[in-house]
Design a protein around this motif. Sequence first.
Motif, PDB file in Angstrom:
ATOM      1  N   VAL A 203       0.842  -1.197   0.000  1.00  0.00           N
ATOM      2  CA  VAL A 203       0.000   0.000   0.000  1.00  0.00           C
ATOM      3  C   VAL A 203       0.881   1.252   0.000  1.00  0.00           C
ATOM      4  O   VAL A 203       0.649   2.201  -0.767  1.00  0.00           O
ATOM      5  N   GLU A 204       1.890   1.255   0.834  1.00  0.00           N
ATOM      6  CA  GLU A 204       2.786   2.412   0.915  1.00  0.00           C
ATOM      7  C   GLU A 204       3.468   2.660  -0.425  1.00  0.00           C
ATOM      8  O   GLU A 204       3.541   3.806  -0.909  1.00  0.00           O
ATOM      9  N   ALA A 205       3.956   1.591  -1.063  1.00  0.00           N
ATOM     10  CA  ALA A 205       4.634   1.730  -2.352  1.00  0.00           C
ATOM     11  C   ALA A 205       3.652   2.148  -3.441  1.00  0.00           C
ATOM     12  O   ALA A 205       3.984   2.973  -4.307  1.00  0.00           O
ATOM     13  N   ALA A 206       2.445   1.575  -3.416  1.00  0.00           N
ATOM     14  CA  ALA A 206       1.435   1.921  -4.423  1.00  0.00           C
ATOM     15  C   ALA A 206       1.036   3.383  -4.324  1.00  0.00           C
ATOM     16  O   ALA A 206       0.800   4.051  -5.344  1.00  0.00           O
ATOM     17  N   MET A 207       0.953   3.898  -3.110  1.00  0.00           N
ATOM     18  CA  MET A 207       0.603   5.303  -2.945  1.00  0.00           C
ATOM     19  C   MET A 207       1.717   6.212  -3.472  1.00  0.00           C
ATOM     20  O   MET A 207       1.444   7.275  -4.038  1.00  0.00           O
ATOM     21  N   ARG A 208       2.960   5.798  -3.307  1.00  0.00           N
ATOM     22  CA  ARG A 208       4.067   6.582  -3.874  1.00  0.00           C
ATOM     23  C   ARG A 208       3.959   6.632  -5.391  1.00  0.00           C
ATOM     24  O   ARG A 208       4.175   7.674  -6.013  1.00  0.00           O
ATOM     25  N   GLY A 213       2.606  10.205 -10.185  1.00  0.00           N
ATOM     26  CA  GLY A 213       2.015  10.236 -11.521  1.00  0.00           C
ATOM     27  C   GLY A 213       2.285   9.020 -12.376  1.00  0.00           C
ATOM     28  O   GLY A 213       2.210   9.095 -13.615  1.00  0.00           O
ATOM     29  N   ALA A 214       2.541   7.866 -11.746  1.00  0.00           N
ATOM     30  CA  ALA A 214       2.902   6.670 -12.508  1.00  0.00           C
ATOM     31  C   ALA A 214       1.765   6.160 -13.384  1.00  0.00           C
ATOM     32  O   ALA A 214       2.007   5.455 -14.378  1.00  0.00           O
ATOM     33  N   TRP A 215       0.522   6.496 -13.059  1.00  0.00           N
ATOM     34  CA  TRP A 215      -0.613   5.958 -13.810  1.00  0.00           C
ATOM     35  C   TRP A 215      -1.016   6.839 -14.981  1.00  0.00           C
ATOM     36  O   TRP A 215      -1.820   6.411 -15.827  1.00  0.00           O
ATOM     37  N   GLN A 216      -0.508   8.051 -15.073  1.00  0.00           N
ATOM     38  CA  GLN A 216      -0.876   8.921 -16.196  1.00  0.00           C
ATOM     39  C   GLN A 216      -0.407   8.356 -17.540  1.00  0.00           C
ATOM     40  O   GLN A 216      -1.188   8.321 -18.500  1.00  0.00           O
ATOM     41  N   PRO A 217       0.841   7.891 -17.658  1.00  0.00           N
ATOM     42  CA  PRO A 217       1.242   7.260 -18.925  1.00  0.00           C
ATOM     43  C   PRO A 217       0.460   5.983 -19.215  1.00  0.00           C
ATOM     44  O   PRO A 217       0.282   5.629 -20.384  1.00  0.00           O
ATOM     45  N   VAL A 218       0.000   5.311 -18.168  1.00  0.00           N
ATOM     46  CA  VAL A 218      -0.786   4.091 -18.365  1.00  0.00           C
ATOM     47  C   VAL A 218      -2.102   4.424 -19.054  1.00  0.00           C
ATOM     48  O   VAL A 218      -2.555   3.716 -19.960  1.00  0.00           O
ATOM     49  N   PRO A 310       1.954   0.034 -14.494  1.00  0.00           N
ATOM     50  CA  PRO A 310       2.967   1.070 -14.740  1.00  0.00           C
ATOM     51  C   PRO A 310       4.173   0.572 -15.529  1.00  0.00           C
ATOM     52  O   PRO A 310       4.887   1.388 -16.129  1.00  0.00           O
ATOM     53  N   ASP A 311       4.401  -0.730 -15.537  1.00  0.00           N
ATOM     54  CA  ASP A 311       5.547  -1.263 -16.265  1.00  0.00           C
ATOM     55  C   ASP A 311       5.194  -1.692 -17.685  1.00  0.00           C
ATOM     56  O   ASP A 311       6.080  -2.144 -18.427  1.00  0.00           O
ATOM     57  N   THR A 312       3.931  -1.578 -18.078  1.00  0.00           N
ATOM     58  CA  THR A 312       3.527  -1.919 -19.441  1.00  0.00           C
ATOM     59  C   THR A 312       4.138  -0.909 -20.411  1.00  0.00           C
ATOM     60  O   THR A 312       4.072   0.301 -20.187  1.00  0.00           O
TER      61      THR A 312
END
Length: 336
Positions: A203-208, A213-218, A310-312
Amino acid sequence: MSRTYLDFNATAPLLPEARAAMLAAMELCGNPSSVHAEGRAAKAAVERARAQVAAGVGCKPQEVVFTGGATEAALVLAAGAVVEPTAHDALWAHHASEGRIYAMGLANSETGVIADAPGEKPCELLLLDVTQSVGRIPFAFGWSGADLAILSAHKLGGPKGVGALIVREGVDIAPLLKGGGQEMGRRSGTENVIGIAGFGAAVEAAMRRLETGAWQPVAAARDKLEAMVADAAPEAIFVGQEARRLPNTSCFAAPGWKGETQVMSMDLAGFAISAGSACSSGKVKESRVLRAMGYDEATARSAIRVSLGPDTTEDDIARFAEAWAAQYKRYKARVA
């Protein structure tokens, strides 16, 4: 053959932070309920994770009840609840014509469509399934208006077999499991220290990831994928494309081409996708969710879900679209 994983809504790959926390927890031999030093160390790991989950979900630590997963957390509905028709099966299994609790998903696991909480509670209490939401879109239990929430670790990069029920302070519920009184009497049974530690770290890592903004490129990659599919199949139906959606989720149908056949074809081509919820995979039936949304049987039977992470990469998207288009062309030739 190299594999490309495009099924993040079924389960997300384990995050390195979660793995490290679990390995550290494996060294703890004590029972969290024991008062000796070893027990206190295990208890400290559980409470650290409770604080991490609370911070990520936007609630108080004492409102977090650890469970064996979101499905177990949904047992809070066991006495019967009014459930939104498009909710996950874990909630829908408890549907009744009336109840103390109104239960709904914040973001649908099949379509990614984000729902608005009702302005006025249809029942005494409101439960939100935030399993697909936490770590992907902004959410805080404290301002959601909900009285209860459920989530699962493995959807956001934690281990499988652990989740949480969030209970607003002051709300009275029956124990999920009766016994030794662990988890403030709400869920008895010795805590899964290893899983809980991984859950908290995830959870802590996912919130970071969310905050940076890791999901914007997704979301951009998802839109590009849909454009390529539409070029190959102008008749394709994209579910929820005009609605607010999770940034990573695309649900689309090529009417007539069964979803499970598409999943098998793409699996053989090296791509992992789903037809509907993972809990329903392998069942040859139409999507209950899409039927509840008003789609006809042909569309509901033909829908697939592609969910990114995010790694796609753009190359992953391009290769998937090319492979899907080739398989669709073969299907069209067979039925012509």
